[in-house]
Design an enzyme around this catalytic site. Structure first.
Site, PDB file in Angstrom:
ATOM      1  N   SER A 166      -6.366   4.593   8.748  1.00 42.60           N
ATOM      2  CA  SER A 166      -7.033   4.299   7.477  1.00 42.60           C
ATOM      3  C   SER A 166      -6.320   3.157   6.753  1.00 42.60           C
ATOM      4  O   SER A 166      -6.936   2.166   6.336  1.00 42.60           O
ATOM      5  CB  SER A 166      -7.023   5.574   6.616  1.00 42.60           C
ATOM      6  OG  SER A 166      -7.288   5.278   5.263  1.00 42.60           O
ATOM      7  N   HIS A 195       0.854  -1.192   0.000  1.00 44.47           N
ATOM      8  CA  HIS A 195       0.000   0.000   0.000  1.00 44.47           C
ATOM      9  C   HIS A 195       0.887   1.238   0.000  1.00 44.47           C
ATOM     10  O   HIS A 195       1.946   1.251   0.623  1.00 44.47           O
ATOM     11  CB  HIS A 195      -0.897   0.005   1.247  1.00 44.47           C
ATOM     12  CG  HIS A 195      -2.054   0.959   1.141  1.00 44.47           C
ATOM     13  ND1 HIS A 195      -3.205   0.648   0.457  1.00 44.47           N
ATOM     14  CD2 HIS A 195      -2.221   2.218   1.609  1.00 44.47           C
ATOM     15  CE1 HIS A 195      -4.043   1.680   0.530  1.00 44.47           C
ATOM     16  NE2 HIS A 195      -3.473   2.646   1.224  1.00 44.47           N
ATOM     17  N   ARG A 233     -12.738  12.596   4.422  1.00 45.37           N
ATOM     18  CA  ARG A 233     -11.459  13.316   4.573  1.00 45.37           C
ATOM     19  C   ARG A 233     -11.022  13.915   3.246  1.00 45.37           C
ATOM     20  O   ARG A 233     -10.406  14.984   3.202  1.00 45.37           O
ATOM     21  CB  ARG A 233     -10.383  12.360   5.113  1.00 45.37           C
ATOM     22  CG  ARG A 233     -10.572  12.013   6.577  1.00 45.37           C
ATOM     23  CD  ARG A 233      -9.692  10.848   7.000  1.00 45.37           C
ATOM     24  NE  ARG A 233      -8.301  11.098   6.741  1.00 45.37           N
ATOM     25  CZ  ARG A 233      -7.441  10.186   6.249  1.00 45.37           C
ATOM     26  NH1 ARG A 233      -7.836   8.960   5.984  1.00 45.37           N
ATOM     27  NH2 ARG A 233      -6.200  10.492   6.048  1.00 45.37           N
ATOM     28  N   LYS A 292      -7.658  -1.227   6.865  1.00 50.10           N
ATOM     29  CA  LYS A 292      -8.074  -2.065   5.729  1.00 50.10           C
ATOM     30  C   LYS A 292      -7.039  -3.135   5.414  1.00 50.10           C
ATOM     31  O   LYS A 292      -7.377  -4.242   5.011  1.00 50.10           O
ATOM     32  CB  LYS A 292      -8.480  -1.249   4.504  1.00 50.10           C
ATOM     33  CG  LYS A 292      -7.504  -0.253   3.958  1.00 50.10           C
ATOM     34  CD  LYS A 292      -8.158   0.506   2.775  1.00 50.10           C
ATOM     35  CE  LYS A 292      -7.322   1.667   2.300  1.00 50.10           C
ATOM     36  NZ  LYS A 292      -7.373   2.828   3.201  1.00 50.10           N
ATOM     37  N   ASP A 301     -13.582   2.853   7.197  1.00 50.82           N
ATOM     38  CA  ASP A 301     -12.628   3.561   6.345  1.00 50.82           C
ATOM     39  C   ASP A 301     -13.282   3.999   5.041  1.00 50.82           C
ATOM     40  O   ASP A 301     -12.965   5.065   4.514  1.00 50.82           O
ATOM     41  CB  ASP A 301     -11.396   2.696   6.053  1.00 50.82           C
ATOM     42  CG  ASP A 301     -10.353   3.480   5.261  1.00 50.82           C
ATOM     43  OD1 ASP A 301      -9.983   4.581   5.714  1.00 50.82           O
ATOM     44  OD2 ASP A 301      -9.935   3.045   4.181  1.00 50.82           O
TER      45      ASP A 301
HETATM   46  N1  URA Z   1      -4.042   5.852   1.773  1.00 51.89           N
HETATM   47  C1  URA Z   1      -5.050   5.433   2.573  1.00 51.89           C
HETATM   48  O1  URA Z   1      -5.560   4.341   2.418  1.00 51.89           O
HETATM   49  N2  URA Z   1      -5.461   6.251   3.547  1.00 51.89           N
HETATM   50  C2  URA Z   1      -4.919   7.460   3.771  1.00 51.89           C
HETATM   51  O2  URA Z   1      -5.338   8.129   4.684  1.00 51.89           O
HETATM   52  C3  URA Z   1      -3.877   7.900   2.930  1.00 51.89           C
HETATM   53  C4  URA Z   1      -3.451   7.074   1.931  1.00 51.89           C
END
Ligand code: URA
Length: 434
Positions: free
Chosen positions: A183, A82, A168, A187, A161
């Protein structure tokens, strides 16, 4: 407990208890806490911050807002990656098929465009028919069948999320360490991966501009992963210029497809190679100690990664012919070139401004209900260290609505610093944290 009292406590700089955080997240997921209350609370968190204990409690509450998958019965390592978000950051679209082609399972829950940064889900949805809303049963079946599955947060998995991320995006509360950590990790810990590679971006196009902030985010995310018994590696990487050349949904998809065909831009391909190499280590996929990078190159050279992408697209009901015919993707109707007003070397690029220009053209959202234009975006023609002549193209804008072009072009011109002194391109990998 009352929501308004919790907002007031954070507004006044107090640490919230795990019970208060759990109450808010449960209420928000169920629809009992209103968007405007959550917006006020996230802004209070943005301004006041959170302790590590609060961040961990927030991550756990968000993780428990939906199901937590157990995929251990699949019998193979499951590794995901990620990114904290950047401009032109399309690595997931290359890494998922490369790593799955080498036999490592890749369960991936991604996000949409966030503020000035792009999102994997929006890019994938440029493919006609592609479904990012698979049920958990379909997610598991796809993973078993083709070795990778790419979905978004749903009502079943990471629902808190899903809502908070969208909120956000349009309330200027993205660039906040505890909110980012919770966040991302909520996930990623829900999707059933056994190992995780994180790409934490720093620089002018990242949410965290300073390297020390990026390192702090990395540290808390590693400790959350460790607390949940997951292997985790973080690469701190440069985001002082767009990654590759394409910015915008369809345009980025095409650049990712070209990379899978062995024709990707060097910087982008190198970062994909480094991230994939770490995933191979966690997935125990390389045959010899230095073999991870060679394995990446082999998956690309042999066409195995491209074939895997074809299988993933077909399994998620997309039209896999897009790999051979880019005209099947949404495309902008017009282009406009923004040129250099002086000769010299490109010394710096305000990368957030480049991301804003792409948003202005319609590639990102200004409100929760904004529809995005998947065909628009831009191609970066000049990168840091390039020597350019006056009048030479800096960026080509791809657009559908004429009235958005002038503002985007101003953003682009202001984003470039051109001077007489030659500068070296930024080093892509700044640190590796394990
Ligand atoms: N990626 C995410 O999943 N969440 C964030 O807050 C920033 C980048």
């Amino acid at each position: 407990m009352r929501t308004v009292d919790i907002i007031a406590r954070k507004r006044d700089g107090h640490a919230l208890s795990p019970e208060e955080i759990g109450f808010i997240i449960r209420g928000y997921t169920a629809g009992d806490v209103a968007d405007y209350q959550m917006a006020a609370l996230t802004m209070a968190i943005y301004l006041r911050g959170m302790t590590n204990e609060e961040t961990i409690a927030l991550t756990e509450a968000m993780l428990r807002s939906g199901e937590v998958l157990d995929l251990s019965d699949l019998g193979r390592p499951r590794v995901d990656k990620h990114s904290t978000g950047g401009v032109g950051d399309k690595t997931s679209l290359v890494i998922a098929p490369v790593v799955a082609a080498a036999g490592v399972l890749v369960p991936m829950i991604s996000g949409r465009a966030l503020a000035h940064s792009g999102g994997t889900l929006d890019k994938l949805e440029s493919i006609p028919g592609f479904r990012t809303d698979l049920s958990l049963v379909e997610f598991r079946a796809t993973l078993k069948k083709v070795g990778a599955a790419l979905i978004g947060q749903t009502a079943e998995i990471a629902p808190a999320d899903k809502k908070l991320y969208a909120l956000r995006d349009v309330t200027a509360t993205v660039a906040c360490r505890p909110l980012m950590a919770a966040s991302i990790m909520s996930k990623k810990m829900a999707e059933g991966a056994s190992g995780l590679v994180l790409d934490v971006k720093t620089g002018s196009g990242a949410f965290l501009k300073k390297e020390e902030d990026a390192r702090e985010l990395a540290t808390i995310m590693i400790s959350i992963a460790r607390g949940m018994d997951k292997e985790c590696v973080v690469l701190i990487t440069d985001m002082n210029q767009p990654l590759g050349r394409a910015v915008g949904n369809s345009l980025e998809l095409i650049e990712a497809f070209e990379t899978l065909k062995g024709r990707g831009p060097d910087d982008f391909n190198s970062l994909c190679r480094e991230l994939a190499a770490e995933m191979f280590v966690l997935g125990r996929a390389a045959i010899d100690p230095d073999g991870e990078r060679a394995l990446y190159d082999e998956m690309i050279r042999s066409g195995a990664a491209l074939e895997k992408m074809r299988q993933i697209i077909a399994a998620q009901e997309g039209d896999a012919r897009v790999l051979d015919d880019y005209d099947l993707l949404p495309r902008a109707s017009q282009t406009h070139t923004v040129s250099a007003s002086q000769a010299g070397y490109v010394q710096a690029i305000d990368t957030e401004a480049i991301g804003h220009a792409s948003m202005l053209l319609g590639a990102g959202r200004a409100r929760l209900d904004t529809a995005i234009d998947l065909g628009v975006g831009l191609i970066v023609e000049a990168k840091i260290g390039d020597k350019i002549e006056q009048g030479q193209p800096l960026v080509t804008l791809h657009f559908n609505e004429e009235d958005r072009v002038e503002d985007a072009a101003i953003d682009i011109r202001n984003a470039y610093t051109i001077g007489e002194q030659k500068v070296a391109p930024p080093q892509l990998i700044k640190a590796v944290m394990r």
